[in-house]
Design a protein around this motif. Structure first.
Motif, PDB file in Angstrom:
ATOM      1  N   SER A 121     -46.991 -53.645 -13.456  1.00 43.38           N
ATOM      2  CA  SER A 121     -47.514 -54.910 -13.976  1.00 43.38           C
ATOM      3  C   SER A 121     -48.104 -55.752 -12.856  1.00 43.38           C
ATOM      4  N   GLY A 122     -47.456 -55.695 -11.682  1.00 47.98           N
ATOM      5  CA  GLY A 122     -47.988 -56.437 -10.544  1.00 47.98           C
ATOM      6  C   GLY A 122     -49.332 -55.905 -10.092  1.00 47.98           C
ATOM      7  N   LYS A 123     -49.512 -54.593 -10.204  1.00 40.17           N
ATOM      8  CA  LYS A 123     -50.788 -54.000  -9.810  1.00 40.17           C
ATOM      9  C   LYS A 123     -51.883 -54.334 -10.815  1.00 40.17           C
ATOM     10  N   ILE A 124     -51.540 -54.331 -12.097  1.00 41.77           N
ATOM     11  CA  ILE A 124     -52.524 -54.720 -13.112  1.00 41.77           C
ATOM     12  C   ILE A 124     -52.963 -56.159 -12.880  1.00 41.77           C
ATOM     13  N   ALA A 125     -51.976 -57.026 -12.647  1.00 41.90           N
ATOM     14  CA  ALA A 125     -52.309 -58.427 -12.385  1.00 41.90           C
ATOM     15  C   ALA A 125     -53.096 -58.559 -11.093  1.00 41.90           C
ATOM     16  N   GLY A 126     -52.792 -57.708 -10.102  1.00 41.03           N
ATOM     17  CA  GLY A 126     -53.525 -57.740  -8.844  1.00 41.03           C
ATOM     18  C   GLY A 126     -54.988 -57.390  -9.024  1.00 41.03           C
ATOM     19  N   VAL A 127     -55.263 -56.406  -9.896  1.00 38.71           N
ATOM     20  CA  VAL A 127     -56.658 -56.043 -10.186  1.00 38.71           C
ATOM     21  C   VAL A 127     -57.373 -57.217 -10.850  1.00 38.71           C
ATOM     22  N   GLN A 128     -56.696 -57.872 -11.804  1.00 40.44           N
ATOM     23  CA  GLN A 128     -57.297 -59.028 -12.470  1.00 40.44           C
ATOM     24  C   GLN A 128     -57.559 -60.158 -11.471  1.00 40.44           C
ATOM     25  N   ALA A 129     -56.569 -60.417 -10.624  1.00 44.14           N
ATOM     26  CA  ALA A 129     -56.729 -61.479  -9.632  1.00 44.14           C
ATOM     27  C   ALA A 129     -57.840 -61.141  -8.645  1.00 44.14           C
ATOM     28  N   GLY A 130     -57.962 -59.857  -8.312  1.00 46.45           N
ATOM     29  CA  GLY A 130     -59.023 -59.441  -7.397  1.00 46.45           C
ATOM     30  C   GLY A 130     -60.406 -59.716  -7.956  1.00 46.45           C
ATOM     31  N   GLY A 131     -60.584 -59.487  -9.248  1.00 49.29           N
ATOM     32  CA  GLY A 131     -61.865 -59.796  -9.877  1.00 49.29           C
ATOM     33  C   GLY A 131     -62.176 -61.281  -9.829  1.00 49.29           C
ATOM     34  N   LEU A 132     -61.143 -62.080 -10.040  1.00 47.76           N
ATOM     35  CA  LEU A 132     -61.331 -63.532  -9.977  1.00 47.76           C
ATOM     36  C   LEU A 132     -61.679 -63.983  -8.563  1.00 47.76           C
ATOM     37  N   LEU A 133     -60.968 -63.444  -7.578  1.00 47.55           N
ATOM     38  CA  LEU A 133     -61.255 -63.800  -6.186  1.00 47.55           C
ATOM     39  C   LEU A 133     -62.676 -63.405  -5.807  1.00 47.55           C
ATOM     40  N   ALA A 134     -63.127 -62.249  -6.283  1.00 50.65           N
ATOM     41  CA  ALA A 134     -64.485 -61.800  -5.987  1.00 50.65           C
ATOM     42  C   ALA A 134     -65.508 -62.776  -6.547  1.00 50.65           C
ATOM     43  N   PHE A 135     -65.298 -63.213  -7.787  1.00 53.28           N
ATOM     44  CA  PHE A 135     -66.226 -64.168  -8.399  1.00 53.28           C
ATOM     45  C   PHE A 135     -66.227 -65.484  -7.637  1.00 53.28           C
ATOM     46  N   MET A 136     -65.033 -65.981  -7.318  1.00 56.19           N
ATOM     47  CA  MET A 136     -64.927 -67.272  -6.647  1.00 56.19           C
ATOM     48  C   MET A 136     -65.475 -67.230  -5.227  1.00 56.19           C
ATOM     49  N   SER A 137     -65.421 -66.068  -4.591  1.00 54.11           N
ATOM     50  CA  SER A 137     -65.826 -65.977  -3.181  1.00 54.11           C
ATOM     51  C   SER A 137     -67.297 -66.282  -2.964  1.00 54.11           C
ATOM     52  N   SER A 138     -68.101 -66.165  -4.014  1.00 52.33           N
ATOM     53  CA  SER A 138     -69.516 -66.491  -3.878  1.00 52.33           C
ATOM     54  C   SER A 138     -69.824 -67.901  -4.338  1.00 52.33           C
ATOM     55  N   ALA A 139     -68.810 -68.630  -4.831  1.00 51.57           N
ATOM     56  CA  ALA A 139     -69.031 -69.980  -5.363  1.00 51.57           C
ATOM     57  C   ALA A 139     -68.476 -71.070  -4.458  1.00 51.57           C
ATOM     58  N   ILE A 140     -67.513 -70.733  -3.604  1.00 54.53           N
ATOM     59  CA  ILE A 140     -66.841 -71.722  -2.773  1.00 54.53           C
ATOM     60  C   ILE A 140     -67.670 -72.025  -1.525  1.00 54.53           C
ATOM     61  N   LEU A 141     -68.024 -73.288  -1.321  1.00 53.33           N
ATOM     62  CA  LEU A 141     -68.702 -73.679  -0.082  1.00 53.33           C
ATOM     63  C   LEU A 141     -67.680 -73.984   1.004  1.00 53.33           C
ATOM     64  N   GLY A 142     -66.684 -74.716   0.647  1.00 51.89           N
ATOM     65  CA  GLY A 142     -65.636 -75.067   1.600  1.00 51.89           C
ATOM     66  C   GLY A 142     -64.376 -75.413   0.846  1.00 51.89           C
ATOM     67  N   GLN A 143     -63.274 -75.438   1.548  1.00 54.08           N
ATOM     68  CA  GLN A 143     -61.992 -75.667   0.889  1.00 54.08           C
ATOM     69  C   GLN A 143     -60.971 -76.097   1.922  1.00 54.08           C
TER      70      GLN A 143
END
Length: 367
Positions: A121-143
């Protein structure tokens, strides 16, 4: 992010969403599927890095002067990252943000490794989180990340600037690169000043996020079902913006959601207020940058982008800038920045969600 219940015999007492996600896998997946940044020469990359480091330092003085916060505190160095670097940093920070605030004994006995989820279950959630991180990585200017530890100083709190995204946006806006980089830093440095001057904010945010994302009797299927039904029926909250966290239904979680939303709206609005207050004196082309940037925020998105942005609440974040800035502008105009800074005193002086659109109600209640 989705919380996946563990199918193995893992401890169920203090396990939160962070422990149910394989963050190491999330980082690997995120870096693998993230879009590449804009093509740049080595000279352009090195110049952008140098200018951003310098701008993060130069922004600190004007921001402190306008806000009246963090006077006398040290000015730490920012981290300049590419998209993969931001994904790595986020995968380390998210477990710390999602975890409940530990007691002194828990903090002393805690393991240093919070990146592995339990079982499949942790790996499934990790794959989902990875997709989200990939999307966000091109949208974040600074943080500004109050939950990460600066590897150079060992202190908690890191200002991160994602160079390829800043370069991509300044090109799209046809903005002066030096002006745009300083302008971005004014906003992000304001966040650093907010948390540096008010250390309690980090634990306040973390405790509410932990309460918000904690699971009770809901399964992932229940949550996905609510999301799907909301999208199908057009059910909306917060001025027509659908965000995943806005679908939380338990009273306790919804109270936490409103506190998180009010805090985020305040932080973003305050940063935009400071950016506009400081900008004219330090960023020569600030008016054209602001106009072009606001137009870009409102620009059309393709259907897939609209769906993803809705699910993860990015459109809600865009609304936070507008509503939060209007709140801060009004209060500062009425009572001045020194009186406004009462807002940073404690959780009790934070604006209620209803007060964001009625700033006079906050002034009457708190001041």
């Amino acid at each position: 992010m989705d919380t996946v219940a563990d199918t193995e015999q893992a401890p169920a007492d203090n396990s939160g969403p962070a422990e149910n996600i394989d963050w190491g896998l999330a980082a690997t997946i995120g870096k693998r599927v993230a879009r590449p940044g804009p093509r740049v020469t080595r000279y352009t990359w090195e110049r952008a890095n140098a200018e951003l480091l310098d701008a993060a330092v130069r922004a600190e003085g004007p921001v402190r002067e306008v806000t009246g916060l963090a006077d006398g505190l040290a000015v730490p160095t920012a981290q300049i990252l590419d998209r993969s670097g931001w994904i790595d940093a986020a995968s380390r920070s998210m477990p710390a943000m999602l975890a409940p605030v530990p007691s002194a004994d828990e903090a002393e006995n805690a393991s240093d490794d919070h990146r592995s989820g339990h079982g499949i279950s942790g790996k499934i959630a990790g794959v989902q989180a990875g997709g989200l991180l990939a999307f966000m990585s091109s949208a974040i200017l600074g943080q500004y990340d109050p939950f990460s530890v600066d590897p150079q100083t060992g202190q908690e709190g890191v200002l991160m600037l994602v160079a390829p995204n800043i370069i991509a946006v300044e090109r799209a806006l046809r903005a002066d690169p030096s002006d745009f980089r300083l302008w971005v830093c004014l906003h992000e440095v304001t966040h650093r000043v907010q948390f540096s001057a008010n250390p309690w904010l980090a634990d306040y945010m973390r405790s509410n996020v932990a309460s918000l994302t904690g699971t009770d009797d809901d399964s992932v299927a229940d949550l996905v079902g609510r999301v799907t039904e909301s999208l199908r029926s057009g059910k909306q909250r917060e001025k027509g913006v659908i965000g995943l966290m806005q679908l939380v239904q338990s009273p306790e979680q919804f109270e936490s959601f409103e506190r998180v939303l009010a805090l985020g709206t305040l932080l973003e609005g305050h940063a935009d207020h400071v950016m506009d207050a400081v900008g004219p004196a330090h960023v020569p082309s600030v008016e054209s940058i602001r106009a072009a940037f606001d137009q870009r925020r409102k620009g059309p998105k393709n259907p897939l982008q609209r769906l993803i942005r809705a699910l993860i609440g990015m459109d809600a974040k865009m609304a936070q800038y507008v509503r939060g800035k209007a709140f801060v502008d009004h209060v500062v105009e009425r009572v001045g920045m020194e009186q406004f800074n009462t807002i940073w005193t404690s959780p009790e002086t934070m604006p209620l969600m209803a007060e964001i659109d009625q700033p006079d109600a906050w002034i009457e209640r708190v001041l």
